[in-house]
Design a protein around this motif. Structure first.
Motif, PDB file in Angstrom:
ATOM      1  N   GLN A  14     -20.061   8.464 -42.975  1.00 39.73           N
ATOM      2  CA  GLN A  14     -19.539   8.935 -41.988  1.00 39.73           C
ATOM      3  C   GLN A  14     -21.527  10.438 -41.887  1.00 39.73           C
ATOM      4  O   GLN A  14     -21.664   9.863 -40.370  1.00 39.73           O
ATOM      5  CB  GLN A  14     -18.577  10.465 -42.338  1.00 39.73           C
ATOM      6  N   LYS A  16     -24.138   8.904 -41.741  1.00 37.50           N
ATOM      7  CA  LYS A  16     -25.266   8.445 -41.053  1.00 37.50           C
ATOM      8  C   LYS A  16     -24.755   7.769 -39.905  1.00 37.50           C
ATOM      9  O   LYS A  16     -25.513   7.850 -38.519  1.00 37.50           O
ATOM     10  CB  LYS A  16     -25.003   6.804 -41.801  1.00 37.50           C
ATOM     11  N   GLN A  17     -22.975   7.917 -39.191  1.00 40.40           N
ATOM     12  CA  GLN A  17     -22.958   8.478 -38.155  1.00 40.40           C
ATOM     13  C   GLN A  17     -23.331   9.037 -37.180  1.00 40.40           C
ATOM     14  O   GLN A  17     -23.361   8.857 -36.179  1.00 40.40           O
ATOM     15  CB  GLN A  17     -21.523   7.703 -37.472  1.00 40.40           C
ATOM     16  N   ASP A  18     -22.899  10.210 -38.021  1.00 39.99           N
ATOM     17  CA  ASP A  18     -22.926  11.414 -36.687  1.00 39.99           C
ATOM     18  C   ASP A  18     -24.821  11.390 -36.858  1.00 39.99           C
ATOM     19  O   ASP A  18     -24.715  11.761 -35.957  1.00 39.99           O
ATOM     20  CB  ASP A  18     -22.663  12.746 -38.203  1.00 39.99           C
ATOM     21  N   GLU A  20     -26.683   9.110 -36.063  1.00 37.42           N
ATOM     22  CA  GLU A  20     -27.391   8.327 -34.975  1.00 37.42           C
ATOM     23  C   GLU A  20     -26.775   8.389 -33.740  1.00 37.42           C
ATOM     24  O   GLU A  20     -27.201   9.129 -33.037  1.00 37.42           O
ATOM     25  CB  GLU A  20     -26.483   6.572 -35.660  1.00 37.42           C
ATOM     26  N   GLN A  21     -25.546   9.248 -33.947  1.00 35.14           N
ATOM     27  CA  GLN A  21     -25.299  10.064 -32.637  1.00 35.14           C
ATOM     28  C   GLN A  21     -25.580  11.770 -32.016  1.00 35.14           C
ATOM     29  O   GLN A  21     -26.624  10.951 -31.352  1.00 35.14           O
ATOM     30  CB  GLN A  21     -23.922  10.286 -32.605  1.00 35.14           C
ATOM     31  N   LEU A  22     -26.144  11.440 -33.043  1.00 38.71           N
ATOM     32  CA  LEU A  22     -27.238  12.942 -32.914  1.00 38.71           C
ATOM     33  C   LEU A  22     -28.500  12.810 -32.393  1.00 38.71           C
ATOM     34  O   LEU A  22     -28.958  13.469 -31.244  1.00 38.71           O
ATOM     35  CB  LEU A  22     -27.514  13.923 -34.077  1.00 38.71           C
ATOM     36  N   GLU A  24     -29.248   9.896 -30.898  1.00 37.91           N
ATOM     37  CA  GLU A  24     -29.020   9.621 -29.174  1.00 37.91           C
ATOM     38  C   GLU A  24     -29.436  10.395 -28.444  1.00 37.91           C
ATOM     39  O   GLU A  24     -29.455  10.171 -27.491  1.00 37.91           O
ATOM     40  CB  GLU A  24     -27.587   8.350 -28.544  1.00 37.91           C
ATOM     41  N   ALA A  25     -28.633  12.028 -28.385  1.00 38.35           N
ATOM     42  CA  ALA A  25     -28.448  12.816 -27.210  1.00 38.35           C
ATOM     43  C   ALA A  25     -29.862  13.159 -26.602  1.00 38.35           C
ATOM     44  O   ALA A  25     -30.533  13.586 -27.897  1.00 38.35           O
ATOM     45  CB  ALA A  25     -28.130  14.282 -28.277  1.00 38.35           C
ATOM     46  N   GLU A  26     -29.242  13.677 -25.638  1.00 39.51           N
ATOM     47  CA  GLU A  26     -30.646  14.457 -25.299  1.00 39.51           C
ATOM     48  C   GLU A  26     -31.022  15.739 -24.731  1.00 39.51           C
ATOM     49  O   GLU A  26     -30.249  15.956 -24.002  1.00 39.51           O
ATOM     50  CB  GLU A  26     -30.812  13.553 -23.884  1.00 39.51           C
ATOM     51  N   HIS A  36     -31.479  21.279 -30.650  1.00 37.41           N
ATOM     52  CA  HIS A  36     -31.522  19.846 -31.934  1.00 37.41           C
ATOM     53  C   HIS A  36     -32.524  19.018 -32.427  1.00 37.41           C
ATOM     54  O   HIS A  36     -32.188  18.714 -33.317  1.00 37.41           O
ATOM     55  CB  HIS A  36     -31.647  19.030 -30.096  1.00 37.41           C
TER      56      HIS A  36
END
Length: 82
Positions: A14, A16-18, A20-22, A24-26, A36
């Motif tokens: 979980q 690790k997924q969070d 990766e999503q963070l 990718e966020a701009e 950020h």
């Protein structure tokens, strides 16, 4: 029922997924960029802690299994040598 090691692996996945999503966020503004970066740093620390917990639990369970069998094997060798 889940073991501590299974929970730790689930938490690691979980986190690790969070992360990766963070990653990718701009961010849109400079203030958002600073926030950020701080959030990304915190997410990396959480990931580091989570994977460390998985590794530690894995090592402790392997060590525990090795210790369980050691006295039996020593006893068996002692009885055979007599």
């Amino acid at each position: 029922m889940y073991s501590d090691q299974e929970r730790a692996r689930h938490t690691w996945e979980q986190v690790k997924q969070d992360l990766e999503q963070l990653a990718e966020a701009e961010p849109e503004t400079l203030e958002d960029a600073q926030r950020h970066e701080a959030m990304l740093h915190l997410a990396r620390l959480r990931a580091y802690i989570a994977v460390g917990r998985v590794i530690a639990l894995g090592r402790s369970s392997l060590a525990h299994k090795a210790c369980e069998e050691a006295p039996i094997s020593l006893l068996y060798k002692t009885q055979r040598s007599r």
